[in-house]
Design a protein around this motif. Structure first.
Motif, mmCIF file in Angstrom:
data_model
loop_
_atom_site.group_PDB
_atom_site.id
_atom_site.type_symbol
_atom_site.label_atom_id
_atom_site.label_comp_id
_atom_site.label_asym_id
_atom_site.label_seq_id
_atom_site.Cartn_x
_atom_site.Cartn_y
_atom_site.Cartn_z
ATOM 1 N N HIS A 170 26.315 57.125 -46.264
ATOM 2 C CA HIS A 170 25.692 57.693 -47.459
ATOM 3 C C HIS A 170 26.729 58.550 -48.189
ATOM 4 C CE1 HIS A 170 21.820 56.423 -45.895
ATOM 5 N NE2 HIS A 170 22.091 57.048 -44.772
ATOM 6 N N GLY A 171 26.788 58.369 -49.513
ATOM 7 C CA GLY A 171 27.635 59.208 -50.337
ATOM 8 C C GLY A 171 29.118 58.977 -50.089
ATOM 9 N N GLY A 172 29.914 59.761 -50.808
ATOM 10 C CA GLY A 172 31.353 59.719 -50.613
ATOM 11 C C GLY A 172 32.018 58.538 -51.293
ATOM 12 N N THR A 173 33.336 58.504 -51.185
ATOM 13 C CA THR A 173 34.136 57.470 -51.841
ATOM 14 C C THR A 173 35.171 56.894 -50.878
ATOM 15 O OG1 THR A 173 35.695 59.142 -52.645
ATOM 16 C CG2 THR A 173 33.902 58.517 -54.134
ATOM 17 N N TYR A 174 35.524 55.646 -51.121
ATOM 18 C CA TYR A 174 36.627 54.947 -50.465
ATOM 19 C C TYR A 174 36.524 54.842 -48.932
ATOM 20 C CZ TYR A 174 38.813 55.371 -55.055
ATOM 21 O OH TYR A 174 39.072 55.306 -56.397
ATOM 22 N N PRO A 175 35.367 54.526 -48.368
ATOM 23 C CA PRO A 175 35.357 54.235 -46.932
ATOM 24 C C PRO A 175 36.195 52.995 -46.602
ATOM 25 C CG PRO A 175 33.123 54.577 -47.768
ATOM 26 C CD PRO A 175 34.022 54.457 -48.955
ATOM 27 N N PHE A 176 36.868 53.043 -45.469
ATOM 28 C CA PHE A 176 37.644 51.925 -44.905
ATOM 29 C C PHE A 176 38.928 51.619 -45.677
ATOM 30 C CE2 PHE A 176 33.294 51.123 -43.421
ATOM 31 C CZ PHE A 176 33.499 50.912 -42.063
ATOM 32 N N MET A 177 39.422 52.516 -46.458
ATOM 33 C CA MET A 177 40.643 52.275 -47.229
ATOM 34 C C MET A 177 41.828 51.965 -46.300
ATOM 35 S SD MET A 177 41.992 52.503 -50.443
ATOM 36 C CE MET A 177 41.442 53.844 -51.488
ATOM 37 N N PHE A 178 42.529 50.869 -46.595
ATOM 38 C CA PHE A 178 43.754 50.486 -45.885
ATOM 39 C C PHE A 178 43.528 50.210 -44.388
ATOM 40 C CE2 PHE A 178 45.441 53.316 -49.332
ATOM 41 C CZ PHE A 178 46.042 52.322 -50.086
ATOM 42 N N SER A 179 42.325 49.830 -43.983
ATOM 43 C CA SER A 179 42.078 49.523 -42.577
ATOM 44 C C SER A 179 42.100 48.016 -42.338
ATOM 45 C CB SER A 179 40.746 50.120 -42.125
ATOM 46 O OG SER A 179 40.841 51.531 -42.026
ATOM 47 N N ASN A 180 42.339 47.626 -41.089
ATOM 48 C CA ASN A 180 42.528 46.224 -40.742
ATOM 49 C C ASN A 180 41.752 45.841 -39.486
ATOM 50 O OD1 ASN A 180 44.607 45.894 -42.793
ATOM 51 N ND2 ASN A 180 45.956 47.023 -41.412
ATOM 52 N N ASP A 181 41.442 44.541 -39.385
ATOM 53 C CA ASP A 181 40.812 43.985 -38.183
ATOM 54 C C ASP A 181 39.481 44.686 -37.896
ATOM 55 O OD1 ASP A 181 43.011 42.173 -37.645
ATOM 56 O OD2 ASP A 181 44.138 43.953 -37.042
ATOM 57 N N ILE A 182 38.524 44.449 -38.780
ATOM 58 C CA ILE A 182 37.217 45.096 -38.734
ATOM 59 C C ILE A 182 36.147 44.039 -38.488
ATOM 60 C CG2 ILE A 182 35.575 46.509 -40.019
ATOM 61 C CD1 ILE A 182 37.999 47.360 -41.802
ATOM 62 N N ARG A 183 35.228 44.306 -37.550
ATOM 63 C CA ARG A 183 34.091 43.435 -37.281
ATOM 64 C C ARG A 183 32.824 44.273 -37.351
ATOM 65 N NH1 ARG A 183 37.731 40.935 -38.188
ATOM 66 N NH2 ARG A 183 38.753 39.223 -37.080
ATOM 67 N N ILE A 184 31.875 43.863 -38.205
ATOM 68 C CA ILE A 184 30.662 44.653 -38.447
ATOM 69 C C ILE A 184 29.436 43.752 -38.355
ATOM 70 C CG2 ILE A 184 29.379 46.009 -40.142
ATOM 71 C CD1 ILE A 184 32.036 46.948 -41.288
ATOM 72 N N ASP A 185 28.414 44.203 -37.636
ATOM 73 C CA ASP A 185 27.116 43.536 -37.610
ATOM 74 C C ASP A 185 26.038 44.601 -37.759
ATOM 75 O OD1 ASP A 185 24.921 41.933 -37.323
ATOM 76 O OD2 ASP A 185 25.411 41.213 -35.318
ATOM 77 N N GLY A 186 25.428 44.634 -38.955
ATOM 78 C CA GLY A 186 24.443 45.662 -39.253
ATOM 79 C C GLY A 186 25.090 46.827 -39.971
ATOM 80 N N PHE A 187 24.961 46.841 -41.313
ATOM 81 C CA PHE A 187 25.683 47.845 -42.092
ATOM 82 C C PHE A 187 24.891 48.127 -43.365
ATOM 83 C CE2 PHE A 187 29.038 48.791 -45.335
ATOM 84 C CZ PHE A 187 29.535 49.963 -44.769
ATOM 85 N N LYS B 58 30.675 54.783 -52.750
ATOM 86 C CA LYS B 58 31.425 54.112 -53.812
ATOM 87 C C LYS B 58 32.773 53.595 -53.302
ATOM 88 C CE LYS B 58 29.526 56.630 -57.773
ATOM 89 N NZ LYS B 58 29.850 57.502 -58.925
ATOM 90 N N TYR B 59 33.201 52.470 -53.873
ATOM 91 C CA TYR B 59 34.541 51.921 -53.666
ATOM 92 C C TYR B 59 34.801 51.590 -52.188
ATOM 93 C CZ TYR B 59 34.613 54.786 -57.916
ATOM 94 O OH TYR B 59 34.276 55.393 -59.096
ATOM 95 N N VAL B 60 33.863 50.915 -51.559
ATOM 96 C CA VAL B 60 34.016 50.588 -50.142
ATOM 97 C C VAL B 60 34.973 49.414 -49.954
ATOM 98 C CG1 VAL B 60 31.756 51.471 -49.474
ATOM 99 C CG2 VAL B 60 31.986 49.083 -50.163
ATOM 100 N N PHE B 61 35.647 49.408 -48.812
ATOM 101 C CA PHE B 61 36.498 48.299 -48.367
ATOM 102 C C PHE B 61 37.566 47.933 -49.402
ATOM 103 C CE2 PHE B 61 32.434 47.621 -46.124
ATOM 104 C CZ PHE B 61 32.878 47.642 -44.817
ATOM 105 N N GLN B 62 38.378 48.877 -49.777
ATOM 106 C CA GLN B 62 39.502 48.581 -50.650
ATOM 107 C C GLN B 62 40.786 48.486 -49.818
ATOM 108 O OE1 GLN B 62 39.796 49.580 -54.524
ATOM 109 N NE2 GLN B 62 37.789 50.469 -54.824
ATOM 110 N N TYR B 63 41.596 47.474 -50.138
ATOM 111 C CA TYR B 63 42.880 47.254 -49.458
ATOM 112 C C TYR B 63 42.705 47.032 -47.949
ATOM 113 C CZ TYR B 63 44.681 49.109 -53.862
ATOM 114 O OH TYR B 63 44.940 49.331 -55.188
ATOM 115 N N VAL B 64 41.637 46.350 -47.555
ATOM 116 C CA VAL B 64 41.457 46.021 -46.140
ATOM 117 C C VAL B 64 41.905 44.584 -45.874
ATOM 118 C CG1 VAL B 64 39.557 47.654 -45.858
ATOM 119 C CG2 VAL B 64 39.053 45.267 -46.444
ATOM 120 N N LYS B 65 42.204 44.289 -44.605
ATOM 121 C CA LYS B 65 42.615 42.948 -44.201
ATOM 122 C C LYS B 65 41.885 42.543 -42.926
ATOM 123 C CE LYS B 65 47.355 43.205 -46.047
ATOM 124 N NZ LYS B 65 48.798 43.119 -45.693
ATOM 125 N N ASN B 66 41.572 41.257 -42.847
ATOM 126 C CA ASN B 66 41.000 40.672 -41.634
ATOM 127 C C ASN B 66 39.679 41.354 -41.263
ATOM 128 O OD1 ASN B 66 43.421 39.174 -41.545
ATOM 129 N ND2 ASN B 66 44.395 40.737 -40.272
#
Length: 281
Positions: free
Chosen positions: A128-145, A150-158
């Motif tokens: 909830h709230g905030g900006t730029y979660p997961f910036m520049f992170s890699n190798d992410i697996r999510i089930d249930g989200f 704002k601006y989620v998952f920028q510059y992520v890979k895999n």
């Protein structure tokens, strides 16, 4: 493993350089760096109120805990974390970390969380709230989200995401090798400048989605009526179920939909300008 329970600590570094330690029903009061330069730590039923409690920690479990607003920037430069059944009201969590397992966690100030982290596994996470979660992170697996940040998952890979509801703006910009299954993506300017973004069984809403995308794939996806000027300067292979309101200047590939409101091809289209656009029939 040493057990400390039913107590509280405050001030500077009260448990500095601890190893093989289980803290249960412990409150970390105002202060800094309570559990720094530690390893093999278990925290259960604890409350964290002071800044920076877990820095440079190697191998730790946090279960059924609470991070108050004062517990900001709590998890940095650490690895091999398992966190379950925890509520976080503090911002700027998870920075420069490796090997994170998250389950049943709610973060109520998701400002600048999960920056420059690698190998993140998530089951049932709410932001909830905030900006730029997961910036520049890699190798992410999510089930249930679920997220309204704002601006989620920028510059992520895999990245692989299942069963998500994301309400945001400018999500998935400059990403590479991202697949999203069975999800709802709400917000303007989705997936711009992405590479190898694949959406499967997703519903998309918001203006100007999926522009400047390279090797974009959509499988069995639906679009809200407000999705205009889609796919500008994108290379793609798109299977759209139902209607799409407007398609503008796709660069190349194939777009198939049940119905198309309008197509804009003007003098600004970029070469090779050979995208095949057709209705299913």
């Amino acid at each position: 493993m040493k057990l400390i329970e039913n107590t509280e600590f405050g001030g500077e570094r009260p448990l500095f350089a601890s190893h093989d330690l289980h803290i249960n029903n412990v409150t970390i009061r105002e202060g800094e760096s309570a559990i720094k330069e530690c390893s093999n730590i278990v925290a259960t039923n604890c409350r964290f109120e002071g800044n920076y409690p877990f820095w440079h920690v190697h191998g730790f479990t946090i279960d059924n805990c609470y991070f108050a607003v004062g517990g900001r920037s709590a998890l940095w430069y650490s690895d091999h974390l398992t966190m379950k059944n925890t509520v976080i009201d503090a911002p700027k969590m998870f920075r420069e970390m490796n090997d994170i397992d998250i389950e049943n966690v709610e973060i109520n100030d998701a400002d600048e969380i999960f920056w420059r982290c690698n190998r993140i596994n998530v089951k049932n996470l709410k932001l909830h709230g905030g900006t730029y979660p997961f910036m520049f992170s890699n190798d992410i697996r999510i089930d249930g989200f679920e997220s309204d940040s704002k601006y989620v998952f920028q510059y992520v890979k895999n990245v692989e995401i299942h069963n998500a509801k994301i309400t945001t703006k400018d999500a998935f910009w400059e990403v590479e090798n991202v697949t999203i299954y069975d999800s709802e993506l709400n917000g303007e300017y989705l997936g711009w400048h992405s590479r190898n973004l694949r959406l499967v069984n997703c519903h998309i809403s918001g203006e100007q989605p999926l522009c400047y995308a390279h090797d974009l794939v959509l499988e069995n996806c639906t679009f809200d009526s407000e999705c205009d000027r889609a796919f500008e300067y994108s290379t793609l292979n798109a299977d759209i179920r139902g209607a799409i309101t407007n398609i503008k200047n796709p660069t190349s590939g194939v777009i198939v939909a049940d119905s198309i409101g309008s197509v804009t091809i003007d003098e600004n289209i970029k070469a090779p300008a050979n995208c095949e656009i057709k209705t299913r029939g």
